[in-house]
Motif scaffolding. Structure first.
Motif, PDB file in Angstrom:
ATOM      1  N   ASP A  21       0.851  -1.198   0.000  1.00 29.61           N
ATOM      2  CA  ASP A  21       0.000   0.000   0.000  1.00 29.61           C
ATOM      3  C   ASP A  21       0.888   1.251   0.000  1.00 29.61           C
ATOM      4  OD1 ASP A  21      -1.786   2.108   0.548  1.00 29.61           O
ATOM      5  OD2 ASP A  21      -3.128   0.756   1.632  1.00 29.61           O
ATOM      6  N   THR A  23      -0.448   4.365  -0.715  1.00 30.72           N
ATOM      7  CA  THR A  23      -1.362   5.519  -0.726  1.00 30.72           C
ATOM      8  C   THR A  23      -0.804   6.719   0.034  1.00 30.72           C
ATOM      9  OG1 THR A  23      -3.168   3.922  -0.721  1.00 30.72           O
ATOM     10  CG2 THR A  23      -3.759   6.226  -0.350  1.00 30.72           C
ATOM     11  N   GLU A  55      -9.445  -1.792  -2.462  1.00 28.40           N
ATOM     12  CA  GLU A  55      -9.625  -1.702  -1.014  1.00 28.40           C
ATOM     13  C   GLU A  55      -8.515  -2.428  -0.259  1.00 28.40           C
ATOM     14  OE1 GLU A  55     -13.364  -3.283   0.366  1.00 28.40           O
ATOM     15  OE2 GLU A  55     -12.871  -2.918   2.473  1.00 28.40           O
ATOM     16  N   HIS A  56      -8.058  -1.808   0.826  1.00 33.98           N
ATOM     17  CA  HIS A  56      -7.044  -2.443   1.660  1.00 33.98           C
ATOM     18  C   HIS A  56      -7.724  -3.274   2.749  1.00 33.98           C
ATOM     19  CE1 HIS A  56      -2.815  -2.183   3.611  1.00 33.98           C
ATOM     20  NE2 HIS A  56      -3.422  -3.309   3.899  1.00 33.98           N
ATOM     21  N   GLU A  57      -8.160  -4.454   2.355  1.00 32.54           N
ATOM     22  CA  GLU A  57      -8.758  -5.394   3.301  1.00 32.54           C
ATOM     23  C   GLU A  57      -7.948  -6.681   3.136  1.00 32.54           C
ATOM     24  OE1 GLU A  57     -10.465  -8.544   4.819  1.00 32.54           O
ATOM     25  OE2 GLU A  57     -11.142  -8.383   2.722  1.00 32.54           O
ATOM     26  N   LEU A  61      -6.904  -8.637  -0.342  1.00 34.60           N
ATOM     27  CA  LEU A  61      -5.548  -8.601  -0.923  1.00 34.60           C
ATOM     28  C   LEU A  61      -5.088 -10.021  -1.262  1.00 34.60           C
ATOM     29  CD1 LEU A  61      -3.785  -5.817   1.203  1.00 34.60           C
ATOM     30  CD2 LEU A  61      -5.222  -5.598  -0.833  1.00 34.60           C
ATOM     31  N   TRP A 115     -12.627   3.399  -0.708  1.00 37.82           N
ATOM     32  CA  TRP A 115     -12.056   2.052  -0.786  1.00 37.82           C
ATOM     33  C   TRP A 115     -11.085   1.926  -1.954  1.00 37.82           C
ATOM     34  CZ3 TRP A 115     -13.183   1.083   3.797  1.00 37.82           C
ATOM     35  CH2 TRP A 115     -14.441   1.405   4.329  1.00 37.82           C
ATOM     36  N   ASN A 117      -7.457   2.414  -2.408  1.00 38.22           N
ATOM     37  CA  ASN A 117      -6.061   2.640  -2.050  1.00 38.22           C
ATOM     38  C   ASN A 117      -5.186   2.284  -3.251  1.00 38.22           C
ATOM     39  OD1 ASN A 117      -7.124   3.212   0.458  1.00 38.22           O
ATOM     40  ND2 ASN A 117      -5.452   2.203   1.550  1.00 38.22           N
ATOM     41  N   PHE A 119      -1.734   0.587  -4.750  1.00 35.60           N
ATOM     42  CA  PHE A 119      -0.790  -0.487  -4.410  1.00 35.60           C
ATOM     43  C   PHE A 119       0.214  -0.727  -5.525  1.00 35.60           C
ATOM     44  CE2 PHE A 119      -4.695  -1.493  -2.168  1.00 35.60           C
ATOM     45  CZ  PHE A 119      -4.286  -1.984  -0.945  1.00 35.60           C
TER      46      PHE A 119
END
Ligand code: ZN
Length: 139
Positions: A21, A23, A55-57, A61, A115, A117, A119
């Motif tokens: 990530d 961001t 989304e960074h979940e 990922l 949601w 981000n 990468f």
């Protein structure tokens, strides 16, 4: 007056497939640039990595990496490039998912969804140095 601000983010990856990530690093560059309204371009100058937005979940990922493997088939004997190198899948992934993303910058902020981000998608790690070029253009 149009400003052009350029910075390179240096990263290290630790596994063959990885989503890093970036961001907040990209947001820092936009802040430093002083550009209020314009565009930010995020570019990975590599043939075996990509820039993606999502989304960074943690579960998601993992899901994305699973799908990347499924689509690019690491180690497959059908890839001709694997006869001279062992990373055809990473080149194919980079070609499919792309090296560059662009966002609008409005009032000094990147216009992105809650949601969304940013990468680096590593597909041929680990690498001691991966670079992400960030170029901010505007006024
Ligand atoms: Zn190669």
């Amino acid at each position: 007056v149009v400003k052009v601000y350029y910075e390179v983010i240096k990263l290290t990856t630790t596994t063959r497939f990885q989503l890093l990530d970036i961001t907040s690093s990209v947001e820092d560059v936009v802040k430093k640039s002083g550009v209020k309204n314009g565009l930010v371009l995020i570019h990975a100058p590599h043939a075996t990595a990509s820039i993606i937005v999502n989304e960074h979940e943690p579960g998601l990922l993992d899901d994305i990496i699973e799908k990347v493997k499924e689509l690019t088939e690491p180690g497959s004997s059908k890839w001709k490039h694997n006869m001279i190198d062992d990373n055809a899948h990473a080149h194919i992934g980079s070609a499919l998912f792309g090296s560059t993303r662009v966002f609008p910058v409005v009032n000094g902020r990147i216009v992105r969804g809650t949601w969304q981000n940013i990468f680096l998608l590593e597909m041929d790690g680990p690498r001691s140095l991966r670079e992400v070029v960030v170029m901010v253009m505007g006024e």
